[in-house]
Design an enzyme around this catalytic site. Structure first.
Site, short mmCIF file in Angstrom:
data_model
loop_
_atom_site.label_atom_id
_atom_site.label_comp_id
_atom_site.label_asym_id
_atom_site.label_seq_id
_atom_site.Cartn_x
_atom_site.Cartn_y
_atom_site.Cartn_z
N CYS A 77 0.81 -1.22 0.00
CA CYS A 77 0.00 0.00 0.00
C CYS A 77 0.85 1.27 0.00
O CYS A 77 0.52 2.24 -0.69
CB CYS A 77 -0.98 -0.01 1.17
SG CYS A 77 -0.26 -0.26 2.79
N ASP A 279 -7.40 5.64 -1.32
CA ASP A 279 -7.10 4.42 -0.59
C ASP A 279 -6.64 3.32 -1.55
O ASP A 279 -7.38 2.96 -2.46
CB ASP A 279 -8.35 3.97 0.16
CG ASP A 279 -8.09 2.83 1.14
OD1 ASP A 279 -6.99 2.26 1.09
OD2 ASP A 279 -8.99 2.53 1.95
N HIS A 281 -6.19 0.20 -0.86
CA HIS A 281 -6.55 -1.13 -0.36
C HIS A 281 -7.73 -1.73 -1.11
O HIS A 281 -8.77 -2.08 -0.53
CB HIS A 281 -6.85 -1.06 1.14
CG HIS A 281 -5.69 -0.59 1.96
ND1 HIS A 281 -5.47 0.74 2.27
CD2 HIS A 281 -4.66 -1.27 2.52
CE1 HIS A 281 -4.37 0.85 2.99
NE2 HIS A 281 -3.86 -0.36 3.16
#
Length: 378
Positions: A77, A279, A281
């Protein structure tokens, strides 16, 4: 390792700090130096956010190093956040801050060329393969989570091989930005035709997908300034909140890398005391370029309302990124190199003919690693 990574293959989104739609408010929203008002131009705000390149976990790409993982789910990430930050710098450099992306609309060749720099292939300049393998020289095993400072050091090294974009990447040390050192990095003296030809041949061999067809830049290189900071001990110190938010108002702002331990986000703005972020993820399948060099880019743009988190939930370890030197309260800007520091030597590209493990082994001692953060005094 594959058994560990497989647990993350179907991970969609980390929702712990996710706040749903934007609230009804008169407060302005700041996104990378641009101000938006929710009551009058919410659609422009969402277009501005969707124009940012969004890099997430991917699966089913070629194994890193030939035998390594074929997915970065669960560990990549921060690398993806570093890619997003750098991609924003390249978009500003080639297309301008006001460039907008629209679904199914034909985009300029520079846009596709930028996107190809980040595809999950070992021969792409800023791919997950190159970043993970360059991290070996920073003491990080492939598949190990990176922190903001490690990503900054990796990007600084990889930028030496990217002559098309010709960025000077400066990572501050001890919260201090030294103008004298920046001038040494950014000045690019003219090359002779024979030297330029030899360097071009070397670059084409090392990174064949990033050929410098535009020629060699002379004079001043654009500056990518990365400032690793620690804004507290275990939690962010409230005294830094206003200064941190001011960073997103600067026209030269590229945002910030940070998040929580083992959960990295790319912060692009704020609303009140909530940070707005992209994000990484989400696990998506590998996308390659087509025969004509174009890239199916639908999965590289976040086409939904962005995530937000309360600023006090931010981990104090962050890295700020800007394209132009600025003086902020959170770090020191000095004209001359401090005499008690070791001499500053502008980075130079080592002679290599391939990418991959050979490239990493030849550069693992190129820089001194500034791994520690200094606690700022108030």
């Amino acid at each position: 390792m594959e058994s560990v990574l497989s647990r993350y293959e179907n991970q969609i989104t980390i929702l712990s700090d996710y706040l749903e739609e934007f609230p009804e408010t008169d407060e302005p929203v700041w996104i990378l130096g641009r101000q938006h008002h929710l009551n009058t131009d919410k659609s422009k705000l969402l277009l501005d956010i969707s124009a940012r390149l969004w890099f997430t976990y991917r699966r089913k790409f070629s194994p890193i190093g030939g035998t390594g993982p074929s997915s970065d789910a669960g560990w990549g990430c921060m690398l993806r956040c570093g890619q997003m930050m750098l991609a924003q710098a390249l978009i500003c450099r080639h297309l301008g801050r006001d460039w907008q992306w629209e679904k199914h609309k034909k985009q300029p060749e520079e846009y596709h060329r930028i996107l190809r720099c980040f595809l999950d292939r070992k021969d792409c300049c800023y791919s997950i393969h190159q970043m993970a393998q360059m991290g070996v020289g920073e003491g990080k095993s492939i598949g190990e989570w990176f922190g903001p400072n490690t990503v900054a050091q990796v990007l600084k090294k990889l930028a030496l091989f990217d002559e098309w974009n010709s960025l000077a990447v400066y990572v501050s040390m001890d919260n201090t930005v030294v103008i004298e050192d920046i001038k040494k990095m950014c000045w690019s003296p003219p090359q002779s035709s024979s030297a330029a030809h030899g360097s071009a041949h070397l670059h084409r061999s090392a990174l064949g997908r990033n050929k410098n067809t535009a020629g060699f830049c002379t004079g001043w290189k654009p500056l990518l300034l990365i400032i690793p900071l620690r804004l507290g001990i275990n939690h962010i110190n409230p005294v830094y909140i206003d200064a941190f938010k001011e960073c997103f108002k600067m026209p030269q702002s590229l945002g910030a890398l940070g998040g929580k331990p083992n959960n990295a986000y790319y912060f692009i703005g704020f609303l009140g005391n909530e940070l707005i972020y992209l994000d990484p993820h989400t696990t998506q399948s590998f996308v390659d370029s087509e025969e004509n060099g174009m890239v199916d880019d639908q999965s590289f743009h976040c086409q939904q309302a962005p995530h937000r988190m309360k600023i006090m939930n931010l981990d104090p370890s962050v890295a700020l990124e800007i394209l132009k030197q600025q003086s902020l309260r959170m770090f020191e800007l000095v004209q001359k190199h401090p005499p008690h520091w070791p001499p500053f030597i502008p980075p130079t590209k080592p002679e290599v003919t391939t990418t991959g493990a050979e490239l990493i082994e030849s550069t693992d001692k190129l820089f001194e690693l500034e791994e520690e953060f200094e606690i700022l005094s108030v």
